[in-house]
Write a protein that holds these residues in place. Structure first.
Motif, PDB file in Angstrom:
ATOM      1  N   GLY A  16      -4.068   9.206   0.555  1.00 50.97           N
ATOM      2  CA  GLY A  16      -4.025  10.253   0.890  1.00 50.97           C
ATOM      3  C   GLY A  16      -3.076  10.440   2.212  1.00 50.97           C
ATOM      4  O   GLY A  16      -2.756  11.169   3.127  1.00 50.97           O
ATOM      5  N   HIS A  17      -2.027   9.346   2.431  1.00 48.77           N
ATOM      6  CA  HIS A  17      -1.331   9.098   3.542  1.00 48.77           C
ATOM      7  C   HIS A  17       0.126   9.632   3.337  1.00 48.77           C
ATOM      8  O   HIS A  17       0.593  10.423   4.192  1.00 48.77           O
ATOM      9  CB  HIS A  17      -1.133   7.704   3.976  1.00 48.77           C
ATOM     10  CG  HIS A  17      -0.433   7.291   5.135  1.00 48.77           C
ATOM     11  ND1 HIS A  17      -0.568   7.695   6.311  1.00 48.77           N
ATOM     12  CD2 HIS A  17       0.706   6.256   5.278  1.00 48.77           C
ATOM     13  CE1 HIS A  17       0.350   7.153   6.935  1.00 48.77           C
ATOM     14  NE2 HIS A  17       1.131   6.003   6.349  1.00 48.77           N
ATOM     15  N   VAL A  18       0.785   9.169   2.322  1.00 49.26           N
ATOM     16  CA  VAL A  18       2.128   9.840   1.805  1.00 49.26           C
ATOM     17  C   VAL A  18       2.403   9.703   0.432  1.00 49.26           C
ATOM     18  O   VAL A  18       1.201   9.141  -0.135  1.00 49.26           O
ATOM     19  CB  VAL A  18       3.265   8.957   2.857  1.00 49.26           C
ATOM     20  CG1 VAL A  18       3.365   9.071   4.297  1.00 49.26           C
ATOM     21  CG2 VAL A  18       3.300   7.510   2.178  1.00 49.26           C
ATOM     22  N   GLY A  68      -4.920   0.335   3.990  1.00 54.76           N
ATOM     23  CA  GLY A  68      -3.558   0.485   4.404  1.00 54.76           C
ATOM     24  C   GLY A  68      -3.566   1.666   5.507  1.00 54.76           C
ATOM     25  O   GLY A  68      -4.356   1.587   6.288  1.00 54.76           O
ATOM     26  N   ASP A  69      -2.624   2.620   5.693  1.00 58.45           N
ATOM     27  CA  ASP A  69      -2.744   3.796   6.421  1.00 58.45           C
ATOM     28  C   ASP A  69      -3.480   4.979   5.512  1.00 58.45           C
ATOM     29  O   ASP A  69      -3.025   5.043   4.139  1.00 58.45           O
ATOM     30  CB  ASP A  69      -1.385   4.092   6.931  1.00 58.45           C
ATOM     31  CG  ASP A  69      -0.788   3.188   7.977  1.00 58.45           C
ATOM     32  OD1 ASP A  69      -1.630   2.555   8.441  1.00 58.45           O
ATOM     33  OD2 ASP A  69       0.362   3.443   7.888  1.00 58.45           O
ATOM     34  N   TYR A  70      -4.130   5.727   6.107  1.00 61.59           N
ATOM     35  CA  TYR A  70      -4.887   7.023   5.314  1.00 61.59           C
ATOM     36  C   TYR A  70      -5.217   7.993   6.115  1.00 61.59           C
ATOM     37  O   TYR A  70      -5.168   8.068   7.439  1.00 61.59           O
ATOM     38  CB  TYR A  70      -6.037   6.101   4.689  1.00 61.59           C
ATOM     39  CG  TYR A  70      -7.162   5.832   5.402  1.00 61.59           C
ATOM     40  CD1 TYR A  70      -7.291   4.700   5.975  1.00 61.59           C
ATOM     41  CD2 TYR A  70      -8.215   6.884   5.919  1.00 61.59           C
ATOM     42  CE1 TYR A  70      -8.161   4.248   6.889  1.00 61.59           C
ATOM     43  CE2 TYR A  70      -9.147   6.377   6.672  1.00 61.59           C
ATOM     44  CZ  TYR A  70      -9.354   5.262   7.320  1.00 61.59           C
ATOM     45  OH  TYR A  70     -10.514   4.733   7.972  1.00 61.59           O
ATOM     46  N   THR A  88       0.795  -1.056   0.019  1.00 63.35           N
ATOM     47  CA  THR A  88      -0.097   0.112  -0.006  1.00 63.35           C
ATOM     48  C   THR A  88       0.898   1.277   0.074  1.00 63.35           C
ATOM     49  O   THR A  88       0.636   2.127  -0.745  1.00 63.35           O
ATOM     50  CB  THR A  88      -0.964  -0.086   1.378  1.00 63.35           C
ATOM     51  OG1 THR A  88      -0.366   0.076   2.314  1.00 63.35           O
ATOM     52  CG2 THR A  88      -1.857  -1.151   1.154  1.00 63.35           C
ATOM     53  N   HIS A  89       1.839   1.358   0.772  1.00 63.92           N
ATOM     54  CA  HIS A  89       2.817   2.600   0.750  1.00 63.92           C
ATOM     55  C   HIS A  89       4.304   2.369   1.406  1.00 63.92           C
ATOM     56  O   HIS A  89       4.434   1.114   1.934  1.00 63.92           O
ATOM     57  CB  HIS A  89       2.402   3.496   1.482  1.00 63.92           C
ATOM     58  CG  HIS A  89       1.838   3.467   3.213  1.00 63.92           C
ATOM     59  ND1 HIS A  89       0.775   2.596   3.563  1.00 63.92           N
ATOM     60  CD2 HIS A  89       2.623   3.966   4.030  1.00 63.92           C
ATOM     61  CE1 HIS A  89       1.108   2.523   4.856  1.00 63.92           C
ATOM     62  NE2 HIS A  89       2.120   3.212   5.362  1.00 63.92           N
ATOM     63  N   GLY A  90       5.084   2.851   1.229  1.00 66.11           N
ATOM     64  CA  GLY A  90       6.582   3.038   1.531  1.00 66.11           C
ATOM     65  C   GLY A  90       6.846   2.827   3.231  1.00 66.11           C
ATOM     66  O   GLY A  90       8.316   2.715   3.153  1.00 66.11           O
ATOM     67  N   HIS A  91       6.108   3.021   4.136  1.00 65.99           N
ATOM     68  CA  HIS A  91       6.324   3.036   5.439  1.00 65.99           C
ATOM     69  C   HIS A  91       7.120   2.001   5.706  1.00 65.99           C
ATOM     70  O   HIS A  91       6.731   0.735   5.149  1.00 65.99           O
ATOM     71  CB  HIS A  91       5.539   3.267   6.344  1.00 65.99           C
ATOM     72  CG  HIS A  91       5.375   4.987   6.419  1.00 65.99           C
ATOM     73  ND1 HIS A  91       4.000   5.551   6.715  1.00 65.99           N
ATOM     74  CD2 HIS A  91       6.200   5.806   6.356  1.00 65.99           C
ATOM     75  CE1 HIS A  91       4.217   6.810   6.965  1.00 65.99           C
ATOM     76  NE2 HIS A  91       5.341   7.195   6.722  1.00 65.99           N
ATOM     77  N   SER A  92       8.064   1.885   6.619  1.00 63.46           N
ATOM     78  CA  SER A  92       8.767   0.437   6.686  1.00 63.46           C
ATOM     79  C   SER A  92       8.199  -0.751   7.221  1.00 63.46           C
ATOM     80  O   SER A  92       8.414  -1.943   7.204  1.00 63.46           O
ATOM     81  CB  SER A  92      10.304   0.680   7.330  1.00 63.46           C
ATOM     82  OG  SER A  92       9.718   1.315   8.656  1.00 63.46           O
ATOM     83  N   ASP A  93       6.865  -0.478   7.980  1.00 61.16           N
ATOM     84  CA  ASP A  93       6.139  -1.535   8.495  1.00 61.16           C
ATOM     85  C   ASP A  93       5.264  -2.088   7.653  1.00 61.16           C
ATOM     86  O   ASP A  93       4.759  -3.160   7.579  1.00 61.16           O
ATOM     87  CB  ASP A  93       5.191  -1.075   9.768  1.00 61.16           C
ATOM     88  CG  ASP A  93       4.361   0.332   9.549  1.00 61.16           C
ATOM     89  OD1 ASP A  93       4.813   1.072   8.629  1.00 61.16           O
ATOM     90  OD2 ASP A  93       3.449   0.442  10.316  1.00 61.16           O
ATOM     91  N   HIS A  94       5.001  -1.291   6.451  1.00 58.30           N
ATOM     92  CA  HIS A  94       4.229  -2.088   5.456  1.00 58.30           C
ATOM     93  C   HIS A  94       4.960  -2.557   4.135  1.00 58.30           C
ATOM     94  O   HIS A  94       4.919  -3.477   3.432  1.00 58.30           O
ATOM     95  CB  HIS A  94       3.197  -1.065   4.744  1.00 58.30           C
ATOM     96  CG  HIS A  94       2.238  -0.470   5.701  1.00 58.30           C
ATOM     97  ND1 HIS A  94       0.934  -0.757   6.027  1.00 58.30           N
ATOM     98  CD2 HIS A  94       2.696   0.359   6.854  1.00 58.30           C
ATOM     99  CE1 HIS A  94       0.373  -0.392   7.107  1.00 58.30           C
ATOM    100  NE2 HIS A  94       1.365   0.397   7.708  1.00 58.30           N
ATOM    101  N   ALA A  95       6.204  -1.934   3.889  1.00 56.67           N
ATOM    102  CA  ALA A  95       6.901  -2.263   2.645  1.00 56.67           C
ATOM    103  C   ALA A  95       8.114  -2.979   3.101  1.00 56.67           C
ATOM    104  O   ALA A  95       9.009  -1.849   3.889  1.00 56.67           O
ATOM    105  CB  ALA A  95       7.144  -0.964   1.826  1.00 56.67           C
ATOM    106  N   GLY A 148       5.154   5.965  14.739  1.00 57.78           N
ATOM    107  CA  GLY A 148       6.637   5.668  14.894  1.00 57.78           C
ATOM    108  C   GLY A 148       7.130   4.652  14.127  1.00 57.78           C
ATOM    109  O   GLY A 148       7.877   3.665  14.719  1.00 57.78           O
ATOM    110  N   GLU A 149       6.990   4.621  13.063  1.00 61.86           N
ATOM    111  CA  GLU A 149       7.765   3.823  12.041  1.00 61.86           C
ATOM    112  C   GLU A 149       9.378   3.647  12.374  1.00 61.86           C
ATOM    113  O   GLU A 149       9.796   4.705  12.921  1.00 61.86           O
ATOM    114  CB  GLU A 149       7.783   4.375  10.384  1.00 61.86           C
ATOM    115  CG  GLU A 149       6.401   3.994   9.866  1.00 61.86           C
ATOM    116  CD  GLU A 149       5.556   5.124   9.945  1.00 61.86           C
ATOM    117  OE1 GLU A 149       4.447   5.101   9.519  1.00 61.86           O
ATOM    118  OE2 GLU A 149       5.970   6.258  10.151  1.00 61.86           O
ATOM    119  N   THR A 150       9.615   2.511  12.418  1.00 62.39           N
ATOM    120  CA  THR A 150      11.034   2.165  12.500  1.00 62.39           C
ATOM    121  C   THR A 150      11.943   3.251  11.619  1.00 62.39           C
ATOM    122  O   THR A 150      11.449   3.477  10.198  1.00 62.39           O
ATOM    123  CB  THR A 150      11.591   0.790  12.297  1.00 62.39           C
ATOM    124  OG1 THR A 150      11.175   0.458  11.076  1.00 62.39           O
ATOM    125  CG2 THR A 150      10.846   0.026  13.735  1.00 62.39           C
TER     126      THR A 150
HETATM  127 ZN   LIG Z   1       2.146   4.619   7.092  1.00 59.16          ZN
END
Ligand SMILES: [Zn+2]
Ligand SMILES: [Zn+2]
Length: 342
Positions: free
Chosen positions: A93-95, A114-116, A35-42, A333-335
């Motif tokens: 609309g998240h990043v 995902g996150d939004y 869904t998006h590039g934050h490290s907990d998802h990607a 608080g994404e790593t």
């Molecule tokens: Zn995110």
């Protein structure tokens, strides 16, 4: 077909057995939709990844060009069929690059959001509500206490402080993907046009945003700039850096932190934040509710965050709802793998 046959929560992530794919898997898998590039998802190491062009671009920056065996670009609004299941990406609309993923077969439609967020973000496409049967939502800020304040006012707090203390540097802690660039864009929208300084850990992603059209104005690396030139300057850095020895080299710094968690005073105090800025890339409590109603879903699954309160609210308005209790997804608080670099 029941929704629970189309998508199954597994330890690695949401699994679609018909298409044999995972969405946002937290372990390496053969086929991942992201869904998006934050490290907990990607995460790196999947056999193949299907994601938007910007999510792929961001993964390339974070993990290197060979972050997956294969990478395929998902065009927004254009479906891809895998074994009779249709997958369609829509803006979240998240990043930058963030997408909701619609999963459809035989008249059943599930949206994995995902996150939004629904609040203004000049750096990414706005969330597009989609009608669906089942809406899968996060609940990072799923408590009535979380009503995000007016963004323009949060930015004014920072700019007023800069005016008030022209001899001090302002260090603004902001997550390196999304938050930092959004804060920069909002500072520009407020009319501030002096150079903004960047901690090294923010440079690559911020340059990527600028190349993709975000209006961020003049940005300079802070490394090597003499201390006296940073009086009255605004410097953006990863949140961890504001408490680091790194922060001591600036003239009498005012420490700021841009986060939805800054709503909670104790969190700001704990982190030694002098000027908390409540800026979040997640939907607040009213926007979670509004979004769920707009999808007209009769069933809601809550992946992570404050699941209980949101499930309870859904049930109170007559919707079927359940927590998925998914492990491995963070909040804001994404790593921050790059945060160590200076
Ligand atoms: Zn995110
Ligand atoms: Zn997340």
């Amino acid at each position: 077909m029941r929704p629970s046959d189309l998508l199954i929560p597994q330890p690695a992530g949401l699994y679609c057995p018909l298409a044999d794919i995972f969405i946002d898997p937290v372990f390496p898998v053969d086929r991942a939709l992201i869904t998006h590039g934050h490290s907990d998802h990607a995460r790196a190491g999947h056999g193949s990844v299907l994601a938007t062009q910007d999510t792929l671009g961001i993964m390339g920056i974070r993990y290197g060009e060979h972050f997956a065996g294969q990478a395929q670009t998902a065009q927004l609004g254009k479906s891809i069929e895998i074994n009779d299941v249709r997958f369609t990406f829509y803006p979240a609309g998240h990043v930058l690059g963030s997408a909701q993923i619609a999963v459809e077969t035989k008249g059943l439609k599930i949206i994995v959001s995902g996150d939004y967020k629904r609040a203004t973000d000049p750096t990414c496409l706005p969330f597009e509500p989609q009608r669906c049967d089942v809406f899968i939502t996060e609940a990072t800020f799923g408590l009535p206490v979380f009503t995000h304040p007016d963004l323009a006012e949060e930015v004014q707090k920072l700019l007023r402080s800069v005016k008030l203390f022209p001899e001090r540097a302002h260090l603004v802690g902001a997550y390196s993907l999304g938050k930092a660039q959004r804060v920069i864009a909002l500072i520009r929208q407020a009319g501030y046009d002096a150079p903004l300084y960047l901690h090294g850990a923010l440079e690559k992603l911020t340059n990527y945003y600028a190349n993709r059209g975000a209006r961020l104005g003049l940005l300079k690396p802070v490394a090597g700039v003499p201390k006296e030139d940073l009086q009255g300057a605004i410097i953006l850095c990863p949140p961890s850096a504001i408490q680091d020895v790194w922060a001591r080299k600036f003239p009498d710094p005012v420490t700021c932190f841009a986060s939805g968690w800054m709503r909670i005073r104790a969190r700001a105090r704990q982190r030694g934040v002098e000027l908390p800025l409540v800026v979040s890339d997640h939907a607040d409590w009213p926007d979670l509710q509004r979004t769920i109603l707009e999808t007209q879903a009769s069933e809601v699954w809550v992946t992570h965050g404050q699941e209980d309160a949101l499930v309870h609210w859904c049930q109170s308005v007559g919707l079927n709802a359940q927590p998925l209790n998914m492990v491995g997804y963070g909040d804001e608080g994404e790593t921050e793998p790059e945060a160590q670099a200076s």
